[in-house]
Write a protein that holds these residues in place. Sequence first.
Motif, PDB file in Angstrom:
ATOM      1  N   GLY A 288      35.168  38.339  29.273  1.00  0.00           N
ATOM      2  CA  GLY A 288      34.939  39.288  29.398  1.00  0.00           C
ATOM      3  C   GLY A 288      35.722  40.205  30.551  1.00  0.00           C
ATOM      4  O   GLY A 288      35.336  41.403  31.446  1.00  0.00           O
ATOM      5  N   ILE A 289      36.648  39.595  30.338  1.00  0.00           N
ATOM      6  CA  ILE A 289      37.638  40.382  31.744  1.00  0.00           C
ATOM      7  C   ILE A 289      38.126  41.606  31.295  1.00  0.00           C
ATOM      8  O   ILE A 289      38.686  42.347  32.208  1.00  0.00           O
ATOM      9  CB  ILE A 289      38.794  39.379  31.624  1.00  0.00           C
ATOM     10  N   GLU A 290      38.100  42.321  30.580  1.00  0.00           N
ATOM     11  CA  GLU A 290      38.438  43.005  29.426  1.00  0.00           C
ATOM     12  C   GLU A 290      37.343  44.426  30.817  1.00  0.00           C
ATOM     13  O   GLU A 290      37.657  45.448  30.469  1.00  0.00           O
ATOM     14  CB  GLU A 290      38.341  43.832  28.497  1.00  0.00           C
ATOM     15  N   SER A 291      36.007  44.583  30.452  1.00  0.00           N
ATOM     16  CA  SER A 291      35.116  45.631  30.975  1.00  0.00           C
ATOM     17  C   SER A 291      35.163  45.820  32.822  1.00  0.00           C
ATOM     18  O   SER A 291      35.197  45.843  33.498  1.00  0.00           O
ATOM     19  CB  SER A 291      33.943  44.235  30.784  1.00  0.00           C
ATOM     20  N   TRP A 292      36.246  44.725  33.638  1.00  0.00           N
ATOM     21  CA  TRP A 292      36.338  45.385  34.706  1.00  0.00           C
ATOM     22  C   TRP A 292      37.472  44.989  35.216  1.00  0.00           C
ATOM     23  O   TRP A 292      37.609  45.017  36.299  1.00  0.00           O
ATOM     24  CB  TRP A 292      35.603  43.869  35.505  1.00  0.00           C
ATOM     25  N   LEU A 293      38.321  44.109  34.664  1.00  0.00           N
ATOM     26  CA  LEU A 293      40.169  44.262  34.919  1.00  0.00           C
ATOM     27  C   LEU A 293      40.342  45.684  35.457  1.00  0.00           C
ATOM     28  O   LEU A 293      41.125  45.280  36.253  1.00  0.00           O
ATOM     29  CB  LEU A 293      41.069  43.731  34.075  1.00  0.00           C
ATOM     30  N   ALA A 294      39.990  46.671  34.546  1.00  0.00           N
ATOM     31  CA  ALA A 294      40.784  48.097  34.945  1.00  0.00           C
ATOM     32  C   ALA A 294      40.369  48.363  36.294  1.00  0.00           C
ATOM     33  O   ALA A 294      41.122  49.490  37.420  1.00  0.00           O
ATOM     34  CB  ALA A 294      40.051  49.186  33.858  1.00  0.00           C
ATOM     35  N   TYR A 295      38.964  48.339  36.373  1.00  0.00           N
ATOM     36  CA  TYR A 295      38.144  48.192  38.268  1.00  0.00           C
ATOM     37  C   TYR A 295      39.145  47.767  39.280  1.00  0.00           C
ATOM     38  O   TYR A 295      39.271  47.994  40.520  1.00  0.00           O
ATOM     39  CB  TYR A 295      37.141  48.464  38.153  1.00  0.00           C
ATOM     40  N   PHE A 296      39.542  46.699  38.835  1.00  0.00           N
ATOM     41  CA  PHE A 296      39.984  45.688  39.931  1.00  0.00           C
ATOM     42  C   PHE A 296      41.659  46.217  39.760  1.00  0.00           C
ATOM     43  O   PHE A 296      42.354  46.589  41.091  1.00  0.00           O
ATOM     44  CB  PHE A 296      40.102  44.035  39.451  1.00  0.00           C
ATOM     45  N   ILE A 297      42.091  46.567  39.411  1.00  0.00           N
ATOM     46  CA  ILE A 297      43.791  46.833  39.442  1.00  0.00           C
ATOM     47  C   ILE A 297      43.285  48.334  39.746  1.00  0.00           C
ATOM     48  O   ILE A 297      44.060  48.794  40.623  1.00  0.00           O
ATOM     49  CB  ILE A 297      44.439  47.101  37.896  1.00  0.00           C
ATOM     50  N   ALA A 298      42.445  49.407  40.249  1.00  0.00           N
ATOM     51  CA  ALA A 298      42.176  50.338  40.769  1.00  0.00           C
ATOM     52  C   ALA A 298      41.885  50.500  41.965  1.00  0.00           C
ATOM     53  O   ALA A 298      42.483  50.773  43.153  1.00  0.00           O
ATOM     54  CB  ALA A 298      41.225  51.092  40.072  1.00  0.00           C
ATOM     55  N   LEU A 299      41.563  49.406  42.459  1.00  0.00           N
ATOM     56  CA  LEU A 299      40.953  48.730  43.839  1.00  0.00           C
ATOM     57  C   LEU A 299      42.232  48.502  44.713  1.00  0.00           C
ATOM     58  O   LEU A 299      42.558  48.456  45.292  1.00  0.00           O
ATOM     59  CB  LEU A 299      39.681  47.445  43.784  1.00  0.00           C
ATOM     60  N   VAL A 300      43.160  47.331  43.802  1.00  0.00           N
ATOM     61  CA  VAL A 300      44.143  47.216  44.630  1.00  0.00           C
ATOM     62  C   VAL A 300      45.300  48.408  44.989  1.00  0.00           C
ATOM     63  O   VAL A 300      45.794  48.333  46.142  1.00  0.00           O
ATOM     64  CB  VAL A 300      44.959  46.561  43.713  1.00  0.00           C
ATOM     65  N   PHE A 301      45.033  49.466  44.141  1.00  0.00           N
ATOM     66  CA  PHE A 301      45.571  50.407  44.190  1.00  0.00           C
ATOM     67  C   PHE A 301      45.159  51.465  45.811  1.00  0.00           C
ATOM     68  O   PHE A 301      46.207  51.676  45.889  1.00  0.00           O
ATOM     69  CB  PHE A 301      45.745  51.491  43.391  1.00  0.00           C
ATOM     70  N   LEU A 302      44.044  51.347  45.405  1.00  0.00           N
ATOM     71  CA  LEU A 302      43.856  52.267  46.378  1.00  0.00           C
ATOM     72  C   LEU A 302      44.352  51.585  47.511  1.00  0.00           C
ATOM     73  O   LEU A 302      43.744  52.659  48.531  1.00  0.00           O
ATOM     74  CB  LEU A 302      41.772  52.281  46.064  1.00  0.00           C
ATOM     75  N   LEU A 303      43.539  50.348  47.474  1.00  0.00           N
ATOM     76  CA  LEU A 303      44.305  49.577  49.058  1.00  0.00           C
ATOM     77  C   LEU A 303      45.466  49.576  49.810  1.00  0.00           C
ATOM     78  O   LEU A 303      45.718  50.303  50.540  1.00  0.00           O
ATOM     79  CB  LEU A 303      43.801  47.790  49.380  1.00  0.00           C
ATOM     80  N   PHE A 304      46.519  50.147  48.423  1.00  0.00           N
ATOM     81  CA  PHE A 304      48.052  49.876  48.777  1.00  0.00           C
ATOM     82  C   PHE A 304      48.858  51.357  48.603  1.00  0.00           C
ATOM     83  O   PHE A 304      49.644  51.213  48.955  1.00  0.00           O
ATOM     84  CB  PHE A 304      48.769  48.900  48.138  1.00  0.00           C
ATOM     85  N   ARG A 305      47.653  51.768  47.808  1.00  0.00           N
ATOM     86  CA  ARG A 305      49.220  52.886  47.039  1.00  0.00           C
ATOM     87  C   ARG A 305      48.180  53.770  46.300  1.00  0.00           C
ATOM     88  O   ARG A 305      47.810  54.683  45.261  1.00  0.00           O
ATOM     89  CB  ARG A 305      49.914  53.193  46.149  1.00  0.00           C
ATOM     90  N   PRO A 306      47.125  54.556  47.678  1.00  0.00           N
ATOM     91  CA  PRO A 306      45.697  55.729  46.731  1.00  0.00           C
ATOM     92  C   PRO A 306      45.874  56.671  46.499  1.00  0.00           C
ATOM     93  O   PRO A 306      45.193  57.201  45.568  1.00  0.00           O
ATOM     94  CB  PRO A 306      45.024  56.050  48.363  1.00  0.00           C
ATOM     95  N   GLN A 307      47.172  56.781  46.343  1.00  0.00           N
ATOM     96  CA  GLN A 307      47.836  58.166  45.214  1.00  0.00           C
ATOM     97  C   GLN A 307      47.960  57.949  44.434  1.00  0.00           C
ATOM     98  O   GLN A 307      48.515  58.959  43.680  1.00  0.00           O
ATOM     99  CB  GLN A 307      48.979  59.213  46.551  1.00  0.00           C
ATOM    100  N   GLY A 308      48.489  57.150  44.162  1.00  0.00           N
ATOM    101  CA  GLY A 308      48.992  56.797  43.069  1.00  0.00           C
ATOM    102  C   GLY A 308      50.651  56.425  42.526  1.00  0.00           C
ATOM    103  O   GLY A 308      51.137  56.762  43.144  1.00  0.00           O
TER     104      GLY A 308
END
Length: 318
Positions: A288-308
């Motif tokens: 089931g990692i495939e269903s949520w991993l993308a959103y976890f990576i996005a959360l990490v980016f929002l915390l440390f580099r929100p502009q992408g």
Amino acid sequence: MDILYSIFIDPFVQMVDAPDLLIQTLWEGLVSGVLYALIALGFVLIFKASGVFNFAQGIMVVFAALTLVGLFEIGVPALLALVLTVGVMYVLAVGVERVMLRPLVNQPDIILFMATFGLTYFLIGLGELVFGGNPKSMITQELYLPTGSVDFELLGGFVSLQKLDIAAALIASIMVAGLAVFFQKTRIGRALRAVADSHKAALSVGISLNQIWVIVWFTAGVVALTTGIMWGARSDVSFALQIVGLKALPVLILGGFTSVPGAIVGGLIIGVGEKLGEFYWGPLVGGGIESWLAYFIALVFLLFRPQGLFGDKIIERI
């Protein structure tokens, strides 16, 4: 120690021991990543033109695919149905500009965002009314898309590439490259960037917001149609397909909401990352990692580099 070994060492040992499986996984991730990038481009184009996240892009993918299949089911030849579906997406673009965007010029971004919510549920209701709610099969062979697989030995193992995936990767890559060049090098592309910077400034130099919005929404509709064909050919065409469209959100967070190169790089990172995560680390958590991993990576980016990765850092001075 066993847990640490299973997480940080064993997956990489498996990659070295079975390089053919690694290549197979990377290929599947690459195909998904290119298709994610194509979906994300539709979001980027509309965001650059209106400054709002188009929540309806996912359902546009479904609506375009259902229109194509629905026309074929009532007896329209496949290629003519494809042309007519492109025409439907143009009519949709004109309708969105006339009914939704034109009355909301210079309104707060949240108003436009909520308008795309309304468009989403309008298209869902219209799609269910016209085409029904049952899943449909994409007309893959009628559109001359290849079937079967290409199998070959590599690095002491066996690799199988689906011909449909090869075609999807090529078509999506050509579209992504073409759109990138079009909006970076052409007059319309320059006008689009001007509109993205300021609606009032664009109007003051004679740029027509109405024309730009129609062009952008129509282009996003063609992108949605292409995406719907490719994803529909890999599974069924149903309203559940709009979930794939929402996978573009973490792609945009990674790459930046206004960056075409960012959509490409973000799509590849998400596509490859979720396939590797599911295959090598999935068994550790029951899948089931495939269903949520993308959103976890996005959360990490929002915390440390929100502009992408490619977005502009916004500094507000008080």
